[in-house]
Write an enzyme that holds these catalytic residues in place. Structure first.
Site, PDB file in Angstrom:
ATOM      1  N   THR A  87       0.799  -1.225   0.000  1.00  0.00           N
ATOM      2  CA  THR A  87       0.000   0.000   0.000  1.00  0.00           C
ATOM      3  C   THR A  87       0.829   1.272   0.000  1.00  0.00           C
ATOM      4  OG1 THR A  87      -0.189  -0.165   2.414  1.00  0.00           O
ATOM      5  CG2 THR A  87      -1.987  -1.100   1.102  1.00  0.00           C
ATOM      6  N   VAL A  95       7.058   0.212   2.390  1.00  0.00           N
ATOM      7  CA  VAL A  95       6.992   0.890   3.676  1.00  0.00           C
ATOM      8  C   VAL A  95       5.815   0.389   4.505  1.00  0.00           C
ATOM      9  CG1 VAL A  95       6.661   3.135   4.800  1.00  0.00           C
ATOM     10  CG2 VAL A  95       8.144   2.952   2.800  1.00  0.00           C
ATOM     11  N   SER A  96       4.694   0.109   3.834  1.00  0.00           N
ATOM     12  CA  SER A  96       3.502  -0.326   4.548  1.00  0.00           C
ATOM     13  C   SER A  96       2.687  -1.232   3.644  1.00  0.00           C
ATOM     14  CB  SER A  96       2.667   0.881   4.988  1.00  0.00           C
ATOM     15  OG  SER A  96       1.582   0.479   5.798  1.00  0.00           O
ATOM     16  N   SER A  97       1.943  -2.140   4.270  1.00  0.00           N
ATOM     17  CA  SER A  97       1.155  -3.091   3.494  1.00  0.00           C
ATOM     18  C   SER A  97      -0.130  -3.427   4.226  1.00  0.00           C
ATOM     19  CB  SER A  97       1.961  -4.375   3.246  1.00  0.00           C
ATOM     20  OG  SER A  97       2.216  -5.041   4.472  1.00  0.00           O
TER      21      SER A  97
END
Length: 334
Positions: A87, A95-97
């Site tokens: 994401t 960095v983010s999921s």
């Protein structure tokens, strides 16, 4: 998504959401009626309005508002697939999921929450996991922390779309959130080198901490501010690593057979003992102990140090864990 949304689009999303809940139920990961109700009530697409596919220069962004109907359909199919979704990327790095829903369900079940439990989530991610916790416990008992202000703002907005307003805090998750404690449960969605020292004093006696270490999930029971202990769950778990505290130590060792490096059980032990056992020593022990599964390993946390162990915390197989990550930030993961 928005004022021009058609009934057909809405029906398609509702059908996809229902199908995912049935899939998770059939897979045996939604056995608790409370978590089944939460997954049925909280749609994933609200928290993943876009995601990235591919790697390196081949990244492609799929999003809900794409003017191409086929691209929108690919976005929707991806959102309701039982898979992790990237994401947020920064300079090509993840960095983010949004975590794999079946793994989320397993972790929430393993958290063993009870009515009235005060829960701290480390790694706000998209806000999806916090929404599930809000449905189960009520928003006043949920705190989610992330270092990245962009991530917390986005998670807060996603949660508000469904009417949830838990405490979404921008800060270093390795320091916990003492203002919202004491906590009965801590759930972590980034891989750690060890358990931050700040967490245990923020827990009530008997609290449960569920966190990714190596390629597994450690479930700790907190005795008091200076002691916690527990074993790994049997399941594998791969998350975005803790940022800034030093990534997990390198474990790929030259000279070992490739098929061993690809073996999940051995990979888990190799990472867990990196910097303590030479890879050849790890291999000899792994073979001698009949290729032990994750649940034979455990972790002990005290105010004097932390160590992992095989079968018995008193030995003979005990290894110190790495550096305290409290000085470093934690990423999102849900």
């Amino acid at each position: 998504m928005g004022g021009t949304e058609t009934r057909a689009t809405r029906d398609l999303r509702e059908t996809a959401h229902s199908a995912q809940v049935r899939e998770l139920t059939a897979a045996g990961v939604l056995t608790d009626p409370a978590w089944l109700a939460a997954f049925a009530a909280v749609p994933r697409h609200v928290f993943v309005p876009f995601f990235w596919t591919g790697r390196g220069a081949g990244h492609e962004r799929l999003w809900a508002e794409d003017p191409d109907p086929e691209h929108r359909a690919r976005w929707l199919r991806g959102v309701y697939t039982d898979a992790p979704l990237a994401t947020r990327l920064r300079d090509g790095e993840l960095v983010s999921s949004s975590s794999q829903p079946s793994l989320m369900a397993r972790m929430l079940d393993a958290l063993e929450v009870r009515d009235g439990n005060n829960v701290l989530e480390i790694g706000a991610g998209t806000g999806y996991n916090a929404a599930l916790l809000c449905h189960r416990l009520g928003e006043d008992l949920v705190t989610t922390v992330d270092l990245d202000e962009e991530i917390t703002e986005s998670a807060r907005a996603h949660l508000a779309l469904l009417g949830y307003h838990p405490a979404v805090v921008t800060g270093d998750g390795a320091r916990g959130c003492p203002a919202r404690g004491p906590f009965d449960r801590i759930i972590v969605t980034c891989t750690l080198p060890l358990i931050p020292a700040a967490w245990l004093p923020q827990c009530r006696p008997g609290a449960r901490v569920l966190a990714p270490l190596s390629t597994g999930l450690i479930a700790l029971r907190v005795r008091d501010a200076g002691f916690a202990e527990g074993r790994f769950l049997h399941t594998s778990a791969y998350f975005v690593p803790l940022r800034g505290a030093g990534a997990s130590p390198p474990w790929v060792a030259g000279g070992l057979p490739y098929e061993l490096l690809e073996n999940e059980r051995f990979q888990f032990m190799l990472i867990l003992t990196a910097g303590v056992l030479h890879p050849r020593e790890a291999l000899d022990l792994w073979r001698r102990e009949d290729r032990p599964p994750r649940e034979r390993f455990g972790v002990t946390v005290t105010d004097e140090g932390q160590w992992s162990w095989l079968d018995d915390p008193q030995g003979p197989y005990v290894w110190p864990l790495g550096d305290d990550p409290e000085a470093g930030p934690s990423p999102g993961g849900r």
